[in-house]
Scaffold this motif. Sequence first.
Motif, PDB file in Angstrom:
ATOM      1  N   ARG A 182      50.993 -19.671 -28.800  1.00 35.55           N
ATOM      2  CA  ARG A 182      51.523 -19.699 -30.228  1.00 35.55           C
ATOM      3  C   ARG A 182      50.732 -19.703 -31.342  1.00 35.55           C
ATOM      4  O   ARG A 182      51.244 -19.214 -32.408  1.00 35.55           O
ATOM      5  N   LEU A 183      49.557 -20.046 -31.222  1.00 39.09           N
ATOM      6  CA  LEU A 183      48.431 -19.993 -32.387  1.00 39.09           C
ATOM      7  C   LEU A 183      47.727 -18.741 -32.510  1.00 39.09           C
ATOM      8  O   LEU A 183      47.059 -18.295 -33.116  1.00 39.09           O
ATOM      9  N   ASP A 184      47.969 -17.856 -31.277  1.00 39.19           N
ATOM     10  CA  ASP A 184      47.215 -16.676 -31.084  1.00 39.19           C
ATOM     11  C   ASP A 184      47.845 -15.538 -30.444  1.00 39.19           C
ATOM     12  O   ASP A 184      47.874 -15.397 -29.211  1.00 39.19           O
ATOM     13  N   TYR A 217      46.808 -33.752 -29.928  1.00 40.80           N
ATOM     14  CA  TYR A 217      45.682 -34.154 -30.969  1.00 40.80           C
ATOM     15  C   TYR A 217      46.263 -33.839 -32.474  1.00 40.80           C
ATOM     16  O   TYR A 217      47.009 -32.813 -32.636  1.00 40.80           O
ATOM     17  N   LYS A 218      45.704 -34.548 -33.268  1.00 40.78           N
ATOM     18  CA  LYS A 218      46.493 -34.503 -34.720  1.00 40.78           C
ATOM     19  C   LYS A 218      44.982 -34.203 -35.401  1.00 40.78           C
ATOM     20  O   LYS A 218      43.821 -34.097 -34.837  1.00 40.78           O
ATOM     21  N   PRO A 219      45.316 -33.406 -36.530  1.00 45.51           N
ATOM     22  CA  PRO A 219      43.983 -33.228 -37.627  1.00 45.51           C
ATOM     23  C   PRO A 219      43.077 -34.231 -37.657  1.00 45.51           C
ATOM     24  O   PRO A 219      43.740 -35.509 -37.765  1.00 45.51           O
ATOM     25  N   GLY A 220      41.966 -33.911 -37.532  1.00 48.78           N
ATOM     26  CA  GLY A 220      40.776 -35.001 -37.524  1.00 48.78           C
ATOM     27  C   GLY A 220      40.430 -35.567 -36.378  1.00 48.78           C
ATOM     28  O   GLY A 220      39.345 -36.130 -36.105  1.00 48.78           O
ATOM     29  N   ASP A 226      30.317 -33.625 -24.125  1.00 52.76           N
ATOM     30  CA  ASP A 226      30.304 -33.030 -22.767  1.00 52.76           C
ATOM     31  C   ASP A 226      31.743 -32.234 -22.764  1.00 52.76           C
ATOM     32  O   ASP A 226      32.019 -31.606 -21.573  1.00 52.76           O
ATOM     33  N   ASP A 227      32.198 -31.933 -23.737  1.00 52.38           N
ATOM     34  CA  ASP A 227      33.682 -31.577 -23.592  1.00 52.38           C
ATOM     35  C   ASP A 227      33.283 -29.795 -24.354  1.00 52.38           C
ATOM     36  O   ASP A 227      32.785 -30.020 -25.399  1.00 52.38           O
ATOM     37  N   VAL A 228      33.790 -28.751 -23.902  1.00 53.14           N
ATOM     38  CA  VAL A 228      33.458 -27.433 -24.437  1.00 53.14           C
ATOM     39  C   VAL A 228      34.179 -27.421 -25.534  1.00 53.14           C
ATOM     40  O   VAL A 228      33.436 -26.645 -26.441  1.00 53.14           O
ATOM     41  N   ARG A 229      35.048 -28.039 -26.092  1.00 52.59           N
ATOM     42  CA  ARG A 229      35.671 -27.817 -27.499  1.00 52.59           C
ATOM     43  C   ARG A 229      34.746 -28.534 -28.468  1.00 52.59           C
ATOM     44  O   ARG A 229      35.124 -27.912 -29.588  1.00 52.59           O
ATOM     45  N   SER A 230      33.747 -29.426 -28.183  1.00 48.20           N
ATOM     46  CA  SER A 230      32.735 -29.933 -29.082  1.00 48.20           C
ATOM     47  C   SER A 230      32.088 -28.713 -29.512  1.00 48.20           C
ATOM     48  O   SER A 230      31.459 -28.710 -30.652  1.00 48.20           O
ATOM     49  N   ARG A 231      31.761 -27.472 -28.892  1.00 49.51           N
ATOM     50  CA  ARG A 231      30.718 -26.559 -29.195  1.00 49.51           C
ATOM     51  C   ARG A 231      31.487 -25.553 -30.115  1.00 49.51           C
ATOM     52  O   ARG A 231      30.939 -24.533 -30.420  1.00 49.51           O
ATOM     53  N   ARG A 232      32.883 -25.729 -30.128  1.00 48.73           N
ATOM     54  CA  ARG A 232      33.508 -24.658 -31.188  1.00 48.73           C
ATOM     55  C   ARG A 232      33.593 -25.062 -32.557  1.00 48.73           C
ATOM     56  O   ARG A 232      33.064 -26.097 -33.085  1.00 48.73           O
ATOM     57  N   ASP A 233      33.721 -24.114 -33.438  1.00 48.80           N
ATOM     58  CA  ASP A 233      33.737 -24.092 -35.151  1.00 48.80           C
ATOM     59  C   ASP A 233      34.693 -25.361 -35.351  1.00 48.80           C
ATOM     60  O   ASP A 233      35.873 -25.106 -35.089  1.00 48.80           O
ATOM     61  N   ALA A 234      33.957 -26.337 -35.954  1.00 44.00           N
ATOM     62  CA  ALA A 234      34.716 -27.648 -36.312  1.00 44.00           C
ATOM     63  C   ALA A 234      35.908 -27.085 -37.394  1.00 44.00           C
ATOM     64  O   ALA A 234      37.134 -27.552 -37.303  1.00 44.00           O
ATOM     65  N   ALA A 235      35.573 -26.458 -38.223  1.00 44.73           N
ATOM     66  CA  ALA A 235      36.558 -26.083 -39.363  1.00 44.73           C
ATOM     67  C   ALA A 235      37.863 -25.193 -38.680  1.00 44.73           C
ATOM     68  O   ALA A 235      38.985 -25.346 -38.945  1.00 44.73           O
ATOM     69  N   GLN A 236      37.470 -24.460 -37.735  1.00 44.63           N
ATOM     70  CA  GLN A 236      38.620 -23.540 -37.164  1.00 44.63           C
ATOM     71  C   GLN A 236      39.486 -24.424 -36.068  1.00 44.63           C
ATOM     72  O   GLN A 236      40.445 -24.314 -36.132  1.00 44.63           O
ATOM     73  N   GLU A 238      40.011 -27.633 -36.660  1.00 46.81           N
ATOM     74  CA  GLU A 238      40.873 -28.504 -37.640  1.00 46.81           C
ATOM     75  C   GLU A 238      41.920 -27.490 -38.157  1.00 46.81           C
ATOM     76  O   GLU A 238      43.034 -27.918 -38.112  1.00 46.81           O
ATOM     77  N   ARG A 239      41.710 -26.357 -38.390  1.00 47.98           N
ATOM     78  CA  ARG A 239      42.763 -25.215 -38.870  1.00 47.98           C
ATOM     79  C   ARG A 239      43.950 -25.377 -37.685  1.00 47.98           C
ATOM     80  O   ARG A 239      44.992 -25.432 -37.870  1.00 47.98           O
ATOM     81  N   GLN A 240      43.417 -25.106 -36.763  1.00 47.04           N
ATOM     82  CA  GLN A 240      44.453 -25.131 -35.448  1.00 47.04           C
ATOM     83  C   GLN A 240      45.276 -26.300 -35.210  1.00 47.04           C
ATOM     84  O   GLN A 240      46.556 -26.266 -35.062  1.00 47.04           O
ATOM     85  N   MET A 241      44.373 -27.336 -35.344  1.00 44.52           N
ATOM     86  CA  MET A 241      45.155 -28.736 -35.261  1.00 44.52           C
ATOM     87  C   MET A 241      46.173 -28.828 -36.422  1.00 44.52           C
ATOM     88  O   MET A 241      47.377 -29.352 -36.038  1.00 44.52           O
ATOM     89  N   GLU A 242      45.967 -28.511 -37.536  1.00 41.87           N
ATOM     90  CA  GLU A 242      46.764 -28.336 -38.670  1.00 41.87           C
ATOM     91  C   GLU A 242      48.313 -27.480 -38.325  1.00 41.87           C
ATOM     92  O   GLU A 242      49.342 -28.021 -38.610  1.00 41.87           O
TER      93      GLU A 242
END
Length: 303
Positions: A182-184, A217-220, A226-236, A238-242
């Motif tokens: 739904r986000l992509d 997961y909520k914004p923030g 050791d989670d692959v998601r930590s390697r992704r763009d933080a701003a992106q 955050e936008r996805q969570m919002e």
Amino acid sequence: MKYRTLGKTGLKVSVVGVGTWQFGGEWGRAYAQQEADAILNRAQELGINLIDTAECYGDHLSEELIGKAIQGRRNDWIVATKFGHHFHRNFDRTDVYDPQDVVRQLELSLKALKTDYVDLYQFHSGPDAAFDNDELWEILNRQVQAGKIRHLGISIGSNENLHQTSRASAVNAKTIQVVYNRLDRKPEREVFPSCAEQNLGVLARVPLASGMLSGKYKPGSAFAADDVRSRRDAAQLERQMEEAEAIRRDEVPAGTDMAAWALAWCLNNPVVTCVIPGCKDPEQVAANAAAVELVKAGHPQDD
């Protein structure tokens, strides 16, 4: 569980499968054999028959866990794996699409999976230059003729890769795996029409947007190193969570589990055959399977 025909393969697959990248250890935890067993046992109890894995989820580690888990009941499962990478350590892998090496990768996958064939062998998110090597597809189709591969597929790296999608039938690939959620929704523009035109089965990966559409997961929110998601763009992220929070508020019916809603949202697209969400435990397997209750009847690929 509901089942659909996976394009020209003729395979009858559960609309919800089991994605197993997490078994490789890049999603914040390692898995013991008994944990993989429990996940796949629960999946089978719920009527799920499709497992999606890859050569580089660990160094064939995910495949090894799967192979041991389904040993003795291989024929109950449709096993999809992939080729094109050498795993070195977490988050470190090398692209290798050399035809002879791909055959070696296949043999290693068969050994890890404890089987003499894979149902679906997928080109794993490789560049067009590697895809356009006719020798690669010639040697893969010889493996099909030898019975080590039942069907070939393409897991496109970019969810807008029309070049590889449009040439699927030409190389005897019968499925497309693509990021869709739904986000992509990018595949709806060009990739999905091409899939429909060629009668390709479509496996929607990342259907929960890496957990963003799970409702957890909520914004923030932050992810461990050791989670692959930590390697992704933080701003992106955050936008996805919002955006996911807005979807939960405005689109998900009250009292409906957001993850089940998000999976059903994908499955209600007339081109999508199945979704392959990851799952950390048997409870998540059951939660994913519950999405079938929200799937509309009358899908073109319904079995």
